[in-house]
Design a protein around this motif. Sequence first.
Motif, PDB file in Angstrom:
ATOM      1  N   GLU A 124       0.823  -1.211   0.000  1.00 15.80           N
ATOM      2  CA  GLU A 124       0.000   0.000   0.000  1.00 15.80           C
ATOM      3  C   GLU A 124       0.860   1.265   0.000  1.00 15.80           C
ATOM      4  O   GLU A 124       1.976   1.278   0.528  1.00 15.80           O
ATOM      5  N   ASN A 147      -5.160  11.895  -7.406  1.00 14.62           N
ATOM      6  CA  ASN A 147      -4.859  11.220  -8.670  1.00 14.62           C
ATOM      7  C   ASN A 147      -3.350  11.125  -8.897  1.00 14.62           C
ATOM      8  O   ASN A 147      -2.847  10.100  -9.396  1.00 14.62           O
ATOM      9  N   GLU A 150      -2.227   8.295  -6.937  1.00 20.06           N
ATOM     10  CA  GLU A 150      -2.635   7.042  -7.569  1.00 20.06           C
ATOM     11  C   GLU A 150      -1.608   6.631  -8.630  1.00 20.06           C
ATOM     12  O   GLU A 150      -1.198   5.462  -8.690  1.00 20.06           O
ATOM     13  N   GLN A 154       0.753   3.338  -8.561  1.00 19.43           N
ATOM     14  CA  GLN A 154       0.772   2.374  -9.662  1.00 19.43           C
ATOM     15  C   GLN A 154       2.188   2.135 -10.154  1.00 19.43           C
ATOM     16  O   GLN A 154       2.599   1.003 -10.411  1.00 19.43           O
ATOM     17  N   ASN A 159      -0.891  -1.945  -4.503  1.00 15.49           N
ATOM     18  CA  ASN A 159      -2.252  -2.417  -4.763  1.00 15.49           C
ATOM     19  C   ASN A 159      -3.331  -1.430  -4.328  1.00 15.49           C
ATOM     20  O   ASN A 159      -4.475  -1.538  -4.759  1.00 15.49           O
ATOM     21  N   ALA A 160      -2.977  -0.504  -3.429  1.00 15.35           N
ATOM     22  CA  ALA A 160      -4.002   0.380  -2.888  1.00 15.35           C
ATOM     23  C   ALA A 160      -3.392   1.651  -2.315  1.00 15.35           C
ATOM     24  O   ALA A 160      -2.216   1.681  -1.927  1.00 15.35           O
ATOM     25  N   LEU A 161      -4.215   2.708  -2.270  1.00 10.82           N
ATOM     26  CA  LEU A 161      -3.914   3.910  -1.505  1.00 10.82           C
ATOM     27  C   LEU A 161      -4.633   3.800  -0.170  1.00 10.82           C
ATOM     28  O   LEU A 161      -5.778   3.339  -0.120  1.00 10.82           O
ATOM     29  N   LYS A 195      -8.389   2.722  -1.168  1.00 12.17           N
ATOM     30  CA  LYS A 195      -8.848   2.701  -2.554  1.00 12.17           C
ATOM     31  C   LYS A 195      -7.935   1.772  -3.346  1.00 12.17           C
ATOM     32  O   LYS A 195      -6.710   1.944  -3.352  1.00 12.17           O
ATOM     33  N   LEU A 197      -5.954   0.083  -6.412  1.00 15.02           N
ATOM     34  CA  LEU A 197      -5.270   0.621  -7.579  1.00 15.02           C
ATOM     35  C   LEU A 197      -5.118  -0.450  -8.656  1.00 15.02           C
ATOM     36  O   LEU A 197      -4.926  -1.626  -8.338  1.00 15.02           O
ATOM     37  N   GLN A 198      -5.172  -0.013  -9.893  1.00 18.15           N
ATOM     38  CA  GLN A 198      -4.826  -0.877 -11.000  1.00 18.15           C
ATOM     39  C   GLN A 198      -3.318  -0.777 -11.201  1.00 18.15           C
ATOM     40  O   GLN A 198      -2.803   0.305 -11.470  1.00 18.15           O
TER      41      GLN A 198
END
Length: 207
Positions: A124, A147, A150, A154, A159-161, A195, A197-198
């Motif tokens: 994370e 953003n 994010e 990535q 995997n996540a914020l 959140k 993430l891709q």
Amino acid sequence: MPCSSIIRNAEKNDGSVAVDLLFSAGKYLLTEVFGMGHPDTAFDYLLSAWDKGGGQYGYQNHWVAETDGEITGLVSCWHNQLPEDFDRLTLASIVDHYGIDNALEIVMRSQRYLALLESPLFTELGIGHLAVSEKARRKGIGAALINFMEIKGQGMQKNALVLNCSVDNHGAIAFYKKLGFGVHRSNDQFVQMIKALQIGTGNAGER
């Protein structure tokens, strides 16, 4: 975000505005830990720590949003790839400002609050110190800073914020939910939001 705005690495000479934003992002907690209940005392420390560059409150681990030449937003992040001397420099900034005896008390007080905050996992990217100046709010700058993080996450294959927020800060919680965050964990004082993430190859800034 306004077309005349950019997000860039923070610099030392941004401190006169950026530290105001940093303080506003966690005024109560920062005052309790570093000000012993006195906001001016905490703010003076943050100014000193910002100028030193390294560590949790130094400019080197912050990014600013700049609109028409003025700083309008701030953000920082925590992750497993921070410099090896990150914690040492944070402690050094406290000792240098307060002296060793007072620094020990501050560190102990900080640890009591940290026990209530959820740290980011290896997978994370943790966000902190997110703030937007009053005159620049509701213009998309906060969303743009998220953003930006994010894309950074990535690029780091996260995997996540995640972020921590006071349970009483209903406006902030609603804002993060609007941006796709959900409640992950919570206690009496703080809620951790997350959140997904891709995973990609994004690149957001040098640091």
